[in-house]
Design a protein around this motif. Structure first.
Motif, PDB file in Angstrom:
ATOM      1  N   CYS A   1       0.826  -1.209   0.000  1.00 30.64           N
ATOM      2  CA  CYS A   1       0.000   0.000   0.000  1.00 30.64           C
ATOM      3  C   CYS A   1       0.859   1.258   0.000  1.00 30.64           C
ATOM      4  CB  CYS A   1      -0.912   0.021   1.222  1.00 30.64           C
ATOM      5  SG  CYS A   1      -2.095  -1.324   1.274  1.00 30.64           S
ATOM      6  N   GLN A   2       2.053   1.175   0.531  1.00 30.09           N
ATOM      7  CA  GLN A   2       2.960   2.310   0.637  1.00 30.09           C
ATOM      8  C   GLN A   2       3.744   2.524  -0.643  1.00 30.09           C
ATOM      9  OE1 GLN A   2       5.640   1.942   3.947  1.00 30.09           O
ATOM     10  NE2 GLN A   2       7.178   3.212   3.001  1.00 30.09           N
ATOM     11  N   THR A   3       4.000   1.466  -1.364  1.00 27.75           N
ATOM     12  CA  THR A   3       4.883   1.525  -2.519  1.00 27.75           C
ATOM     13  C   THR A   3       4.150   2.094  -3.732  1.00 27.75           C
ATOM     14  OG1 THR A   3       5.926  -0.462  -1.673  1.00 27.75           O
ATOM     15  CG2 THR A   3       6.468   0.154  -3.916  1.00 27.75           C
ATOM     16  N   PRO A   4       4.623   3.236  -4.265  1.00 32.46           N
ATOM     17  CA  PRO A   4       3.961   3.815  -5.431  1.00 32.46           C
ATOM     18  C   PRO A   4       4.083   2.927  -6.670  1.00 32.46           C
ATOM     19  CG  PRO A   4       5.789   5.204  -4.690  1.00 32.46           C
ATOM     20  CD  PRO A   4       5.740   4.022  -3.795  1.00 32.46           C
ATOM     21  N   GLU A   5       5.159   2.167  -6.765  1.00 26.61           N
ATOM     22  CA  GLU A   5       5.338   1.316  -7.944  1.00 26.61           C
ATOM     23  C   GLU A   5       4.848  -0.099  -7.656  1.00 26.61           C
ATOM     24  OE1 GLU A   5       8.895   1.545  -5.468  1.00 26.61           O
ATOM     25  OE2 GLU A   5       8.065   3.095  -6.718  1.00 26.61           O
ATOM     26  N   VAL A   6       3.548  -0.201  -7.312  1.00 26.51           N
ATOM     27  CA  VAL A   6       2.950  -1.505  -7.047  1.00 26.51           C
ATOM     28  C   VAL A   6       3.045  -2.380  -8.286  1.00 26.51           C
ATOM     29  CG1 VAL A   6       0.798  -2.683  -6.418  1.00 26.51           C
ATOM     30  CG2 VAL A   6       1.408  -0.556  -5.300  1.00 26.51           C
ATOM     31  N   GLY A   7       3.287  -1.759  -9.428  1.00 24.28           N
ATOM     32  CA  GLY A   7       3.414  -2.504 -10.668  1.00 24.28           C
ATOM     33  C   GLY A   7       4.512  -3.552 -10.633  1.00 24.28           C
ATOM     34  N   ASN A   8       5.455  -3.407  -9.702  1.00 19.40           N
ATOM     35  CA  ASN A   8       6.506  -4.414  -9.564  1.00 19.40           C
ATOM     36  C   ASN A   8       5.951  -5.747  -9.085  1.00 19.40           C
ATOM     37  OD1 ASN A   8       8.335  -2.498 -10.343  1.00 19.40           O
ATOM     38  ND2 ASN A   8       9.102  -2.094  -8.292  1.00 19.40           N
TER      39      ASN A   8
END
Length: 139
Positions: free
Chosen positions: A91-98
């Motif tokens: 939820c914190q990580t802006p690049e959830v796309g990883n």
């Protein structure tokens, strides 16, 4: 302490020991909330202070069982099951796309599998924490 924080104090304390089970629903909810609020340290400290006082009055934890006391204690120190912590980090990580949607789904399923209803209660607390942070950012 203003009226809003008095309400946080009153309702936060009411959650401790609320419900049935090995870890009551209120304890699981509060655990999820505390863990999610790690994403906003200032807000987290304010809410912890409202519920537990500035001196971290853990005596209010006597309203619940020993297992829940330990769970809340660890949540106050940012510790929990790895799957729950990983989900909050997503939820914190802006690049959830990883992470693939399958990976995120697996994390959610792992959390939901905790206890009889604890996983659902933990996630409800996490979602409440995320919602509170979102509302506070809009003010």
């Amino acid at each position: 302490m203003n009226e809003n924080w008095e309400r946080v104090r009153k309702h936060g304390r009411r959650l401790i020991g609320l419900g049935l089970g090995l870890t009551p629903t209120g304890d699981d909810y509060l655990t999820g909330l505390l863990l999610a609020l790690q994403l906003n340290h200032k807000l987290r400290e304010t809410i912890i202070e409202a519920i537990f006082d500035a001196l971290l009055d853990k005596s209010i934890l006597h309203a619940t069982n020993l297992l829940s006391q330990q769970q809340i204690y660890f949540a106050l120190h940012g510790e929990a099951k790895p799957s729950l912590l990983s989900l909050i980090q997503v939820c914190q990580t802006p690049e959830v796309g990883n992470l693939s949607s399958a990976s995120i789904q697996l994390l959610v399923e792992e959390v939901l599998s905790i206890g009889s209803t604890s996983g659902y209660d933990l996630l409800t607390g996490v979602l409440a924490g995320l919602h509170i942070m979102e509302r506070m950012e809009c003010q």
